[in-house]
Design a protein around this motif. Structure first.
Motif, PDB file in Angstrom:
ATOM      1  N   SER A 215       0.824  -1.196   0.000  1.00  0.00           N
ATOM      2  CA  SER A 215       0.000   0.000   0.000  1.00  0.00           C
ATOM      3  C   SER A 215       0.869   1.261   0.000  1.00  0.00           C
ATOM      4  O   SER A 215       0.583   2.223  -0.728  1.00  0.00           O
ATOM      5  CB  SER A 215      -0.926   0.004   1.216  1.00  0.00           C
ATOM      6  OG  SER A 215      -1.685   1.187   1.281  1.00  0.00           O
ATOM      7  N   MET A 216       1.928   1.264   0.800  1.00  0.00           N
ATOM      8  CA  MET A 216       2.819   2.413   0.852  1.00  0.00           C
ATOM      9  C   MET A 216       3.543   2.606  -0.482  1.00  0.00           C
ATOM     10  O   MET A 216       3.738   3.742  -0.933  1.00  0.00           O
ATOM     11  CB  MET A 216       3.831   2.237   1.996  1.00  0.00           C
ATOM     12  CG  MET A 216       3.193   2.289   3.378  1.00  0.00           C
ATOM     13  SD  MET A 216       4.340   1.853   4.705  1.00  0.00           S
ATOM     14  CE  MET A 216       5.467   3.252   4.674  1.00  0.00           C
ATOM     15  N   ALA A 217       3.931   1.499  -1.120  1.00  0.00           N
ATOM     16  CA  ALA A 217       4.603   1.594  -2.412  1.00  0.00           C
ATOM     17  C   ALA A 217       3.681   2.175  -3.471  1.00  0.00           C
ATOM     18  O   ALA A 217       4.099   2.991  -4.303  1.00  0.00           O
ATOM     19  CB  ALA A 217       5.094   0.220  -2.835  1.00  0.00           C
ATOM     20  N   ARG A 218       2.414   1.777  -3.451  1.00  0.00           N
ATOM     21  CA  ARG A 218       1.449   2.320  -4.422  1.00  0.00           C
ATOM     22  C   ARG A 218       1.248   3.818  -4.207  1.00  0.00           C
ATOM     23  O   ARG A 218       1.182   4.588  -5.155  1.00  0.00           O
ATOM     24  CB  ARG A 218       0.113   1.593  -4.302  1.00  0.00           C
ATOM     25  CG  ARG A 218       0.122   0.173  -4.837  1.00  0.00           C
ATOM     26  CD  ARG A 218      -1.298  -0.360  -4.990  1.00  0.00           C
ATOM     27  NE  ARG A 218      -1.992  -0.429  -3.713  1.00  0.00           N
ATOM     28  CZ  ARG A 218      -1.950  -1.491  -2.898  1.00  0.00           C
ATOM     29  NH1 ARG A 218      -1.235  -2.554  -3.230  1.00  0.00           N
ATOM     30  NH2 ARG A 218      -2.614  -1.480  -1.760  1.00  0.00           N
ATOM     31  N   ALA A 219       1.189   4.233  -2.953  1.00  0.00           N
ATOM     32  CA  ALA A 219       0.961   5.648  -2.643  1.00  0.00           C
ATOM     33  C   ALA A 219       2.152   6.502  -3.036  1.00  0.00           C
ATOM     34  O   ALA A 219       1.997   7.697  -3.309  1.00  0.00           O
ATOM     35  CB  ALA A 219       0.671   5.805  -1.160  1.00  0.00           C
TER      36      ALA A 219
END
Length: 221
Positions: A215-219
């Motif tokens: 999720s952090m990588a996508r953001a």
């Protein structure tokens, strides 16, 4: 790494980290804490023991051997030099160390109970495992410092330890990151204590860390 930043900027970052801890409301009533930031492979800046309204000129420069190279430290501050130095020696990637008496985290330290990782901020801010307890030793003593070094060796991925009957010790790549983790740990300790009245906190499902990282990588894209 901290070594690529000017000493004045590092001092300012440490002062700002101290301010953020008070803004977040995670400090003890006394405001006791000590914060440090690595200058290079052999030196670090260290605050005095009470950091409310901390100013850059109050920071002392220390060697990893415990020698005061510049500035002054009162006896209470001098006692904790070896504790900070032990973290920097054990973890070359660490750029900052923060010790507080944050009330909820200190409750776990007083109870000699590791703090489980059951809140998402702990996952996100660098502590994706329980916070282990270092056995008690007199503040700044060889017993206490050896205890910290031994737990860091046993738990190579932890970014924090609880000092039995004392408080919290957190370390990170820089002062801001370490301060964020202090806040995340204190909030998690508060949530653990509150959840007990509701039947107790529940562990994350398997794969939670990987899901948060994704999720952090996508953001970040």
């Amino acid at each position: 790494m901290a070594g690529t930043v000017e000493p004045k900027d590092l001092a300012d970052q440490l002062v700002e980290a101290a301010r953020q801890l008070f803004v977040a409301g995670v400090m003890s009533h006394s405001g006791h804490a000590n914060l440090s930031v690595r200058l290079d492979t052999g030196r670090f800046l260290l605050s005095p023991g009470w950091v409310r309204d901390l100013r850059p000129e109050q920071l002392a420069t220390l060697s990893l051997e415990g020698e005061v190279l510049d500035g002054e430290l009162r006896a209470a501050g001098a006692e904790i030099i070896a504790m900070h130095a032990a973290v920097y020696r054990a973890r070359p990637q660490v750029g900052a160390v923060i010790h507080t008496h944050s009330p909820a985290a200190t409750a776990f330290a007083v109870a000699h109970r590791p703090l489980p990782c059951r809140t998402e901020p702990m996952l996100r801010f660098g502590q994706a495992e329980e916070v282990p307890v270092v056995p008690w030793g007199p503040r700044g003593s060889d017993v206490s410092v050896r205890g910290v070094a031994e737990v860091l060796e046993q738990r190579p991925t932890t970014s924090a330890v609880l000092l039995a009957n004392h408080g919290l010790l957190v370390f990170g790549p820089d002062a801001a990151a370490a301060a964020l983790l202090v806040t995340a740990i204190e909030e998690s300790a508060e949530a653990e204590i509150a959840a007990k009245a509701l039947g107790g906190a529940v562990d994350f499902p398997d794969g939670a860390l990987e899901a948060v990282r994704a999720s952090m990588a996508r953001a970040a894209r």
